[in-house]
Design an enzyme around this catalytic site. Sequence first.
Site, PDB file in Angstrom:
ATOM      1  N   LYS A 123       0.845  -1.193   0.000  1.00 49.21           N
ATOM      2  CA  LYS A 123       0.000   0.000   0.000  1.00 49.21           C
ATOM      3  C   LYS A 123       0.880   1.242   0.000  1.00 49.21           C
ATOM      4  O   LYS A 123       1.668   1.462   0.936  1.00 49.21           O
ATOM      5  CB  LYS A 123      -0.900   0.002   1.238  1.00 49.21           C
ATOM      6  CG  LYS A 123      -2.016  -1.017   1.160  1.00 49.21           C
ATOM      7  CD  LYS A 123      -3.085  -0.585   0.186  1.00 49.21           C
ATOM      8  CE  LYS A 123      -4.143  -1.664   0.019  1.00 49.21           C
ATOM      9  NZ  LYS A 123      -5.131  -1.309  -1.010  1.00 49.21           N
ATOM     10  N   GLU A 131      -5.916 -12.386  -4.770  1.00 47.81           N
ATOM     11  CA  GLU A 131      -5.705 -11.411  -3.696  1.00 47.81           C
ATOM     12  C   GLU A 131      -6.020 -12.063  -2.353  1.00 47.81           C
ATOM     13  O   GLU A 131      -7.104 -12.603  -2.148  1.00 47.81           O
ATOM     14  CB  GLU A 131      -6.573 -10.167  -3.911  1.00 47.81           C
ATOM     15  CG  GLU A 131      -6.352  -9.130  -2.824  1.00 47.81           C
ATOM     16  CD  GLU A 131      -6.695  -7.710  -3.258  1.00 47.81           C
ATOM     17  OE1 GLU A 131      -7.484  -7.545  -4.194  1.00 47.81           O
ATOM     18  OE2 GLU A 131      -6.160  -6.774  -2.625  1.00 47.81           O
ATOM     19  N   GLU A 150     -11.260  -1.963  -9.480  1.00 46.14           N
ATOM     20  CA  GLU A 150     -12.035  -2.398  -8.307  1.00 46.14           C
ATOM     21  C   GLU A 150     -13.172  -1.425  -8.006  1.00 46.14           C
ATOM     22  O   GLU A 150     -14.133  -1.792  -7.342  1.00 46.14           O
ATOM     23  CB  GLU A 150     -11.126  -2.559  -7.080  1.00 46.14           C
ATOM     24  CG  GLU A 150     -10.631  -1.248  -6.513  1.00 46.14           C
ATOM     25  CD  GLU A 150      -9.740  -1.444  -5.299  1.00 46.14           C
ATOM     26  OE1 GLU A 150      -8.580  -1.846  -5.479  1.00 46.14           O
ATOM     27  OE2 GLU A 150     -10.196  -1.210  -4.175  1.00 46.14           O
ATOM     28  N   ASP A 157     -14.196  -6.618  -8.970  1.00 40.11           N
ATOM     29  CA  ASP A 157     -14.502  -7.299  -7.707  1.00 40.11           C
ATOM     30  C   ASP A 157     -15.869  -7.969  -7.896  1.00 40.11           C
ATOM     31  O   ASP A 157     -16.850  -7.280  -8.196  1.00 40.11           O
ATOM     32  CB  ASP A 157     -14.540  -6.287  -6.556  1.00 40.11           C
ATOM     33  CG  ASP A 157     -14.644  -6.969  -5.205  1.00 40.11           C
ATOM     34  OD1 ASP A 157     -13.794  -6.711  -4.342  1.00 40.11           O
ATOM     35  OD2 ASP A 157     -15.584  -7.770  -5.008  1.00 40.11           O
ATOM     36  N   GLU A 165      -1.256  -0.252  -9.130  1.00 42.23           N
ATOM     37  CA  GLU A 165      -2.723  -0.326  -9.033  1.00 42.23           C
ATOM     38  C   GLU A 165      -3.339   1.015  -8.629  1.00 42.23           C
ATOM     39  O   GLU A 165      -2.846   1.694  -7.725  1.00 42.23           O
ATOM     40  CB  GLU A 165      -3.061  -1.400  -8.005  1.00 42.23           C
ATOM     41  CG  GLU A 165      -4.532  -1.608  -7.725  1.00 42.23           C
ATOM     42  CD  GLU A 165      -4.754  -2.876  -6.883  1.00 42.23           C
ATOM     43  OE1 GLU A 165      -4.001  -3.861  -7.050  1.00 42.23           O
ATOM     44  OE2 GLU A 165      -5.653  -2.867  -6.034  1.00 42.23           O
ATOM     45  N   ASP A 221      -0.030  -0.354  -4.748  1.00 46.21           N
ATOM     46  CA  ASP A 221      -1.411   0.125  -4.840  1.00 46.21           C
ATOM     47  C   ASP A 221      -1.499   1.455  -4.093  1.00 46.21           C
ATOM     48  O   ASP A 221      -1.305   1.487  -2.881  1.00 46.21           O
ATOM     49  CB  ASP A 221      -2.333  -0.917  -4.198  1.00 46.21           C
ATOM     50  CG  ASP A 221      -3.801  -0.535  -4.279  1.00 46.21           C
ATOM     51  OD1 ASP A 221      -4.124   0.505  -4.879  1.00 46.21           O
ATOM     52  OD2 ASP A 221      -4.635  -1.303  -3.741  1.00 46.21           O
ATOM     53  N   HIS A 240     -10.220  -8.348  -7.925  1.00 47.38           N
ATOM     54  CA  HIS A 240      -9.993  -7.738  -6.626  1.00 47.38           C
ATOM     55  C   HIS A 240     -10.896  -8.454  -5.621  1.00 47.38           C
ATOM     56  O   HIS A 240     -12.027  -8.814  -5.947  1.00 47.38           O
ATOM     57  CB  HIS A 240     -10.374  -6.254  -6.699  1.00 47.38           C
ATOM     58  CG  HIS A 240     -10.417  -5.557  -5.378  1.00 47.38           C
ATOM     59  ND1 HIS A 240     -11.562  -5.470  -4.609  1.00 47.38           N
ATOM     60  CD2 HIS A 240      -9.458  -4.903  -4.686  1.00 47.38           C
ATOM     61  CE1 HIS A 240     -11.289  -4.786  -3.503  1.00 47.38           C
ATOM     62  NE2 HIS A 240     -10.025  -4.431  -3.525  1.00 47.38           N
TER      63      HIS A 240
HETATM   64 CA    CA Z   1      -6.717  -1.874  -4.430  1.00 40.60          CA
END
Ligand code: CA
Length: 387
Positions: free
Chosen positions: A171, A335, A252, A275, A226, A200, A302
């Site tokens: 992240k 994921e 996502e 997702d 991402e 991401d 996702h």
């Molecule tokens: Ca993400």
Amino acid sequence: MKLTQLDVFVVKARLDTPFAFSQGWVHQRAATLVRLTTESGLQGWGEAFTQGLEPPEIAAATIEHALAPLVLGKDALRPAVLWQAMYNQTRDHGRKGSVMSAMSAIDIALWDICGKHHTVPIHNLLGGAFRESVQPYATGFYRVRGPGEADRLAAEAIGHREAGFSAMKIKLGFGVRDDLAVMEAIATALNDTEVELMVDTNHAYGRRDAMTLGHDLANYNLRWYEEPVVPEDIASYTALRESLNVPIAGGENEHSAFGFNNLFQAQALDVVQPDIGSCGGFSAARDILGMAQANGVMVNPHVWGTAIAQAASLQFIATIPITHHSLFPTEPILEYDVSNHPFRNHLVADPWAMIDGRVAIPQQPGLGIEINMDTIEQYQTQSATLT
Ligand code: CA
């Protein structure tokens, strides 16, 4: 086979230690769950994806007030037909966000019923499995203070590697300078071992900073970068994809074939990430998959929900063809959210686990899960039963 009952549950748990991604602090984990029951007693389960900052009550209200009247009394074995009915009826107030998540939950539950009715896993109904197991990647590296946590995140990377992960997603989006410090610390800690990295930023930056970060990340051999910018800014996705060496991922926060069509037409993505719990369920995901294949875009779903959403994602991953065929192709990866979630796994009797670096695709009928009602009762804050 008529649908005779719909139950919707809001389940949530406060976190002892809140964590942050670039858009805010996550204080609770939550889910909106749906149970559909048919006249023969068959039951199907679905989950509406709940973003970290999204109140689960929105999707629950949509299900209770807008969608339940459209599906009750209808044939459960026609998910695509009911999808069109739900989408058309909600178009003027839906198309995105929590309304689409609510629709996704019902669609997943309908496919679960179809699988149980035909006593086959959902991937079988969708044309069969291309794989029996999938490599998971760790999604973690959330912050507990904010910027300045590079050393702690480097230690987390070592932990994931020791747990058996050979791929992990970091992240970023806490300021370009801090992001680069985090990447340097993690790369140094991993010390060139065979670990594949992704990043991401959860659309933390505008095009300029996203470009700067992308250029500075060129040496990390990333599998993807991402959500570099907000989902509405498709032009910047395209510009980043044209300028940077790192593959661009996103999706996502996009919904339905209509929404994803805009991304494909703009050639905005190398990797598309619908997702299942918010893109519109299996019925939409299979449309998106076909469009992605036709546009040469790799599909990596996702998933950040509970074991129900994860089960749906696993069924879908089984059905993803290789995008760029070769003798040694790039396979989709799963994921695997390692952040704190008090009831993620307890919702099902037999949660999946990584064994020898792989996760098996469930082969039982439908989603292949059995729900622990005790867990729902423990964490539910509201529920509604409609007949
Ligand atoms: Ca993400």
